[in-house]
Design an enzyme around this catalytic site. Structure first.
Site, PDB file in Angstrom:
ATOM      1  N   LYS A  50      25.251 -56.520  20.287  1.00  0.00           N
ATOM      2  CA  LYS A  50      25.752 -57.836  20.721  1.00  0.00           C
ATOM      3  C   LYS A  50      24.670 -58.907  20.614  1.00  0.00           C
ATOM      4  O   LYS A  50      24.970 -60.078  20.358  1.00  0.00           O
ATOM      5  CB  LYS A  50      26.303 -57.768  22.141  1.00  0.00           C
ATOM      6  CG  LYS A  50      27.788 -57.476  22.193  1.00  0.00           C
ATOM      7  CD  LYS A  50      28.159 -56.041  21.947  1.00  0.00           C
ATOM      8  CE  LYS A  50      28.837 -55.704  20.692  1.00  0.00           C
ATOM      9  NZ  LYS A  50      29.140 -54.264  20.533  1.00  0.00           N
ATOM     10  N   HIS A 453      43.187 -76.555  31.469  1.00  0.00           N
ATOM     11  CA  HIS A 453      43.432 -77.138  30.149  1.00  0.00           C
ATOM     12  C   HIS A 453      42.217 -77.954  29.723  1.00  0.00           C
ATOM     13  O   HIS A 453      41.641 -78.641  30.552  1.00  0.00           O
ATOM     14  CB  HIS A 453      44.665 -78.049  30.227  1.00  0.00           C
ATOM     15  CG  HIS A 453      44.983 -78.717  28.922  1.00  0.00           C
ATOM     16  ND1 HIS A 453      45.502 -78.012  27.850  1.00  0.00           N
ATOM     17  CD2 HIS A 453      44.855 -80.006  28.530  1.00  0.00           C
ATOM     18  CE1 HIS A 453      45.692 -78.855  26.837  1.00  0.00           C
ATOM     19  NE2 HIS A 453      45.301 -80.076  27.217  1.00  0.00           N
TER      20      HIS A 453
HETATM   21  P1  FAD Z   1      25.466 -42.359  26.510  1.00  0.00           P
HETATM   22  O1  FAD Z   1      25.279 -43.800  26.636  1.00  0.00           O
HETATM   23  O2  FAD Z   1      25.613 -41.764  25.160  1.00  0.00           O
HETATM   24  O3  FAD Z   1      24.225 -41.696  27.228  1.00  0.00           O
HETATM   25  C1  FAD Z   1      24.025 -40.315  27.242  1.00  0.00           C
HETATM   26  C2  FAD Z   1      22.589 -40.041  27.613  1.00  0.00           C
HETATM   27  O4  FAD Z   1      22.475 -38.644  27.824  1.00  0.00           O
HETATM   28  C3  FAD Z   1      21.582 -40.409  26.545  1.00  0.00           C
HETATM   29  O5  FAD Z   1      20.610 -41.281  27.067  1.00  0.00           O
HETATM   30  C4  FAD Z   1      20.959 -39.066  26.137  1.00  0.00           C
HETATM   31  O6  FAD Z   1      19.566 -39.167  25.889  1.00  0.00           O
HETATM   32  C5  FAD Z   1      21.225 -38.234  27.358  1.00  0.00           C
HETATM   33  N1  FAD Z   1      21.325 -36.803  27.085  1.00  0.00           N
HETATM   34  C6  FAD Z   1      22.162 -36.180  26.235  1.00  0.00           C
HETATM   35  N2  FAD Z   1      21.986 -34.844  26.305  1.00  0.00           N
HETATM   36  C7  FAD Z   1      21.002 -34.630  27.225  1.00  0.00           C
HETATM   37  C8  FAD Z   1      20.366 -33.474  27.743  1.00  0.00           C
HETATM   38  N3  FAD Z   1      20.718 -32.248  27.365  1.00  0.00           N
HETATM   39  N4  FAD Z   1      19.391 -33.630  28.665  1.00  0.00           N
HETATM   40  C9  FAD Z   1      19.017 -34.857  29.083  1.00  0.00           C
HETATM   41  N5  FAD Z   1      19.599 -35.986  28.626  1.00  0.00           N
HETATM   42  C10 FAD Z   1      20.564 -35.867  27.719  1.00  0.00           C
HETATM   43  N6  FAD Z   1      30.901 -49.513  24.101  1.00  0.00           N
HETATM   44  C11 FAD Z   1      31.385 -50.584  24.727  1.00  0.00           C
HETATM   45  O7  FAD Z   1      32.076 -50.446  25.749  1.00  0.00           O
HETATM   46  N7  FAD Z   1      31.128 -51.855  24.263  1.00  0.00           N
HETATM   47  C12 FAD Z   1      30.374 -52.069  23.162  1.00  0.00           C
HETATM   48  O8  FAD Z   1      30.159 -53.215  22.762  1.00  0.00           O
HETATM   49  C13 FAD Z   1      29.851 -50.938  22.472  1.00  0.00           C
HETATM   50  N8  FAD Z   1      29.098 -51.102  21.361  1.00  0.00           N
HETATM   51  C14 FAD Z   1      28.565 -49.999  20.755  1.00  0.00           C
HETATM   52  C15 FAD Z   1      27.786 -50.188  19.624  1.00  0.00           C
HETATM   53  C16 FAD Z   1      27.241 -49.099  18.981  1.00  0.00           C
HETATM   54  C17 FAD Z   1      26.393 -49.306  17.748  1.00  0.00           C
HETATM   55  C18 FAD Z   1      27.461 -47.783  19.484  1.00  0.00           C
HETATM   56  C19 FAD Z   1      26.843 -46.589  18.815  1.00  0.00           C
HETATM   57  C20 FAD Z   1      28.245 -47.589  20.607  1.00  0.00           C
HETATM   58  C21 FAD Z   1      28.809 -48.696  21.248  1.00  0.00           C
HETATM   59  N9  FAD Z   1      29.618 -48.550  22.373  1.00  0.00           N
HETATM   60  C22 FAD Z   1      30.141 -49.648  22.991  1.00  0.00           C
HETATM   61  C23 FAD Z   1      29.919 -47.230  22.939  1.00  0.00           C
HETATM   62  C24 FAD Z   1      29.011 -46.947  24.157  1.00  0.00           C
HETATM   63  O9  FAD Z   1      27.668 -47.016  23.744  1.00  0.00           O
HETATM   64  C25 FAD Z   1      29.334 -45.586  24.734  1.00  0.00           C
HETATM   65  O10 FAD Z   1      30.708 -45.503  25.039  1.00  0.00           O
HETATM   66  C26 FAD Z   1      28.529 -45.368  26.010  1.00  0.00           C
HETATM   67  O11 FAD Z   1      27.142 -45.444  25.760  1.00  0.00           O
HETATM   68  C27 FAD Z   1      28.856 -44.000  26.615  1.00  0.00           C
HETATM   69  O12 FAD Z   1      28.140 -43.840  27.789  1.00  0.00           O
HETATM   70  P2  FAD Z   1      27.769 -42.400  28.353  1.00  0.00           P
HETATM   71  O13 FAD Z   1      27.133 -42.664  29.680  1.00  0.00           O
HETATM   72  O14 FAD Z   1      28.933 -41.507  28.288  1.00  0.00           O
HETATM   73  O15 FAD Z   1      26.697 -41.795  27.348  1.00  0.00           O
HETATM   74  P1  NAD Z   2      35.600 -45.740  14.746  1.00  0.00           P
HETATM   75  O1  NAD Z   2      36.427 -44.564  15.088  1.00  0.00           O
HETATM   76  O2  NAD Z   2      35.805 -47.015  15.458  1.00  0.00           O
HETATM   77  O3  NAD Z   2      35.758 -46.056  13.186  1.00  0.00           O
HETATM   78  C1  NAD Z   2      35.490 -45.107  12.197  1.00  0.00           C
HETATM   79  C2  NAD Z   2      36.285 -45.511  10.976  1.00  0.00           C
HETATM   80  O4  NAD Z   2      35.841 -44.725   9.904  1.00  0.00           O
HETATM   81  C3  NAD Z   2      37.791 -45.269  11.130  1.00  0.00           C
HETATM   82  O5  NAD Z   2      38.464 -46.444  10.785  1.00  0.00           O
HETATM   83  C4  NAD Z   2      38.058 -44.115  10.175  1.00  0.00           C
HETATM   84  O6  NAD Z   2      39.343 -44.177   9.606  1.00  0.00           O
HETATM   85  C5  NAD Z   2      36.973 -44.335   9.140  1.00  0.00           C
HETATM   86  N1  NAD Z   2      36.574 -43.143   8.391  1.00  0.00           N
HETATM   87  C6  NAD Z   2      36.426 -41.871   8.837  1.00  0.00           C
HETATM   88  N2  NAD Z   2      35.994 -41.073   7.847  1.00  0.00           N
HETATM   89  C7  NAD Z   2      35.860 -41.858   6.735  1.00  0.00           C
HETATM   90  C8  NAD Z   2      35.454 -41.626   5.404  1.00  0.00           C
HETATM   91  N3  NAD Z   2      35.076 -40.418   4.996  1.00  0.00           N
HETATM   92  N4  NAD Z   2      35.450 -42.660   4.541  1.00  0.00           N
HETATM   93  C9  NAD Z   2      35.829 -43.913   4.942  1.00  0.00           C
HETATM   94  N5  NAD Z   2      36.226 -44.187   6.199  1.00  0.00           N
HETATM   95  C10 NAD Z   2      36.242 -43.178   7.083  1.00  0.00           C
HETATM   96  O7  NAD Z   2      34.084 -45.225  14.871  1.00  0.00           O
HETATM   97  P2  NAD Z   2      32.714 -46.008  14.797  1.00  0.00           P
HETATM   98  O8  NAD Z   2      32.878 -47.344  14.190  1.00  0.00           O
HETATM   99  O9  NAD Z   2      31.748 -45.044  14.214  1.00  0.00           O
HETATM  100  O10 NAD Z   2      32.374 -46.193  16.327  1.00  0.00           O
HETATM  101  C11 NAD Z   2      32.320 -45.045  17.182  1.00  0.00           C
HETATM  102  C12 NAD Z   2      32.808 -45.372  18.540  1.00  0.00           C
HETATM  103  O11 NAD Z   2      31.818 -46.128  19.246  1.00  0.00           O
HETATM  104  C13 NAD Z   2      34.046 -46.248  18.584  1.00  0.00           C
HETATM  105  O12 NAD Z   2      35.219 -45.502  18.427  1.00  0.00           O
HETATM  106  C14 NAD Z   2      33.953 -46.858  19.934  1.00  0.00           C
HETATM  107  O13 NAD Z   2      34.468 -45.942  20.875  1.00  0.00           O
HETATM  108  C15 NAD Z   2      32.460 -47.001  20.142  1.00  0.00           C
HETATM  109  N6  NAD Z   2      32.051 -48.403  19.834  1.00  0.00           N
HETATM  110  C16 NAD Z   2      32.595 -49.398  20.587  1.00  0.00           C
HETATM  111  C17 NAD Z   2      32.255 -50.703  20.319  1.00  0.00           C
HETATM  112  C18 NAD Z   2      32.852 -51.793  21.156  1.00  0.00           C
HETATM  113  O14 NAD Z   2      33.370 -51.478  22.224  1.00  0.00           O
HETATM  114  N7  NAD Z   2      32.800 -53.042  20.727  1.00  0.00           N
HETATM  115  C19 NAD Z   2      31.386 -51.016  19.279  1.00  0.00           C
HETATM  116  C20 NAD Z   2      30.862 -49.971  18.531  1.00  0.00           C
HETATM  117  C21 NAD Z   2      31.206 -48.666  18.831  1.00  0.00           C
END
Ligand code: FAD
Ligand code: NAD
Length: 481
Positions: A50, A453
């Site tokens: 973000k 508005h």
């Molecule tokens: P995580 O945030 O994945 O945290 C898990 C933690 O567990 C990690 O720190 C890891 O180190 C630790 N861990 C794992 N295994 C072990 C172990 N065995 N021992 C000790 N520690 C361990 N979601 C949104 O709602 N809004 C967004 O805008 C958004 N943007 C995203 C953008 C990207 C690029 C990505 C990849 C994800 C995004 N997400 C977003 C998804 C969001 O990041 C996840 O849904 C969220 O982080 C999940 O939270 P969690 O607490 O389940 O686990």
């Molecule tokens: P996603 O599930 O959102 O999208 C993956 C896309 O890849 C799908 O549209 C799928 O059809 C396509 N796909 C799968 N295999 C493919 C292939 N072989 N070739 C071409 N296309 C293929 O997954 P993501 O973008 O990796 O994000 C993972 C998750 O992280 C999301 O589902 C979401 O839960 C979380 N996330 C959330 C936010 C947010 O809340 N703004 C932002 C980033 C990530």
């Protein structure tokens, strides 16, 4: 070591659970393999993406001013400064979490945890051995209760898993090593479109390849349409219904082989400077020693829980990405709070009527509650009311008339069941819909509430007026008596 509550994973699920438990008087140990608190969301996900999307949006807004006769010269981008600012945001927030943990007397341990049995964790230090890095007094931690919040990792596709810096996952893309001249994004989902938008704004020629017939396959088509149109104008190419079947590194590029109807015969192989693979995420449930407990996982690897976040093991609860879709930070935090309330003796359950989802592209897409597709699958009759933003004074004033607000309404009770919004700021607007849906609000209630508005928020009331056949800013004959 002993603890009343062990929380494994310090992401938005784990730290929300740990902090609430401490606030309720529990003695808590929070274990994470990383040096800093915040998990994927703060360190490699929501927040850095973000921060970079903010840069992209501001640049786009500045360009958009040309429509008003205000033009700027081409921006110069100091990539080190962009990276530095993004890191500063992360440091501030993760530092804040560290302070909050300290003030609550949550014991934080930097280690990889595995289950020895249903009440003992083995801890393998991942710190640097210094006290700050989390030197371990003991490598086993006995707990009365445990909350598993280990999150998820990017899905790996063997054919696309090339060991080169030119092929990136979201973490590598967010590190922003450089701005490649050409970038192919594999996967037109959340990450692909958000990070594709960032790289496009910074100057890359971005192409997206999506396996299904449309971008963001999980989202409502009415909402995706305006975004897809805008992205098609900005991106070099969008290949739909198309797959990448092979990647090969050549001297100064990645050679990509496509398969699908949108690729012309003879043009199946194309070259890109970098490739971002974003094809979904998988739960972190392997290698945790769950076989030493009674915890069960489903065929996709998600930990099975009941509505109170209890696993099949009486002492272990699980929350967040590791228990299933939607993999969103706010869902993880909410489940964390439910789990702790249950541990504290409450009767909490996780059964939301509306979990908001937001794609932070430009325009943003947001939805909550029932979708048209779900209603159809459930054979549930709903009425749909749409308010196009072309009829919104605010949208006209800022030149963003492509937006749309829609409600799904129960035809018997007039209750608001679902909402979808596309347009700038949709992610903030959706909260009103969440409150309305969770509160059993009717369409009459939302139209009777005075909206300021001129704002985009008026479109939520206006879509309700459309349903009643009483829209001030649109002529739609009355459909209901
Ligand atoms: P995580 O945030 O994945 O945290 C898990 C933690 O567990 C990690 O720190 C890891 O180190 C630790 N861990 C794992 N295994 C072990 C172990 N065995 N021992 C000790 N520690 C361990 N979601 C949104 O709602 N809004 C967004 O805008 C958004 N943007 C995203 C953008 C990207 C690029 C990505 C990849 C994800 C995004 N997400 C977003 C998804 C969001 O990041 C996840 O849904 C969220 O982080 C999940 O939270 P969690 O607490 O389940 O686990
Ligand atoms: P996603 O599930 O959102 O999208 C993956 C896309 O890849 C799908 O549209 C799928 O059809 C396509 N796909 C799968 N295999 C493919 C292939 N072989 N070739 C071409 N296309 C293929 O997954 P993501 O973008 O990796 O994000 C993972 C998750 O992280 C999301 O589902 C979401 O839960 C979380 N996330 C959330 C936010 C947010 O809340 N703004 C932002 C980033 C990530």
């Amino acid at each position: 070591m002993d603890t009343q509550l062990a929380v494994i994973g310090a992401g938005p699920g784990g730290y929300a659970a740990a902090f609430l438990a401490a606030d309720l008087g529990m003695e808590v140990t929070l274990v994470d393999a990383r040096a800093r608190l915040g998990g994927v969301c703060l360190l490699q996900g929501c927040i850095p993406s973000k921060a970079l999307l903010h840069v992209a949006k501001t640049m786009a807004d500045a360009r958009h001013l040309a429509d008003w006769g205000v033009s700027y010269s081409q921006p110069t981008i100091d990539l080190d400064a962009v990276r530095g600012k993004k890191q500063k945001v992360i440091s501030t927030l993760t530092g804040g979490l560290g302070q909050l943990a300290k003030r609550r007397k949550v014991r934080v341990i930097q280690a990889r945890a595995t289950f020895q049995d249903s009440s003992t964790l083995h801890l393998e230090s991942t710190g640097d051995g210094s006290p700050k890095g989390g030197q371990l007094e003991d490598d086993s931690l006995r707990f009365q209760h445990c909350i598993l919040a280990t999150g998820s990792s990017p899905t790996l596709i063997p054919a696309l898993d090339l060991p080169t810096a030119r092929v990136m996952d979201s973490t590598a893309a967010l590190a922003l090593a450089d701005v490649p001249e050409s970038l192919l994004v594999v996967g037109g989902g959340y990450i692909g479109l958000e990070l594709g938008t960032v790289y496009n704004a910074l100057g890359s020629r971005v192409s997206v390849v999506e396996m299904t017939e449309g971008l963001l396959p999980g989202a409502d088509r009415d909402l995706v349409k305006p975004l897809a149109k805008r992205l098609e104008g900005q991106f070099e190419a969008v290949y739909l219904g198309t797959k990448v079947v092979a990647l090969a590194e050549c001297q100064d590029a990645i050679e990509v082989t496509f398969e699908g109807p949108s690729v012309a015969a003879g043009e199946e192989v194309k070259r890109f400077d970098r490739v971002l693979v974003a094809v979904g995420r998988r739960p972190n449930s392997a290698g945790l020693g769950l076989e030493n407990t009674s915890v069960r996982i489903d065929p996709q690897g998600f930990v099975t829980v009941d509505e109170s976040q209890r696993t099949a093991d009486a002492k272990i609860m699980a929350i967040g990405d590791v228990v299933g879709e939607p993999m969103l930070a706010h869902k993880a935090s909410h489940q964390g709070k439910v789990a702790v309330e249950v541990l504290a003796g409450g009767a909490a359950v996780f059964e939301p009527a509306a979990i908001p989802a937001v794609v932070f592209t430009d325009p943003e897409i947001a939805w909550a509650g029932l979708t048209e597709e779900q209603a159809k699958a459930q054979g549930r009759r709903v009425e749909v009311a749409k308010f196009p933003w072309a009829a919104s004074g605010r949208a006209q004033a800022v030149g963003r008339t492509e937006g749309l607000t829609k409600w799904l309404i129960d035809p018997e009770t007039d209750e608001l069941l679902g909402c979808g919004i596309v347009g700038p700021g949709a992610g903030d607007l959706i909260s009103e819909a969440v409150l309305a849906i969770e509160g059993g609000t009717t369409v009459e209630d939302i139209t009777a509430a005075i909206h300021p508005h001129p704002t985009f928020s008026e479109t939520l009331a206006a879509a309700g007026e459309v349903h009643l056949g009483l829209a001030t800013d649109l002529y739609r004959p009355k459909r209901k008596q």
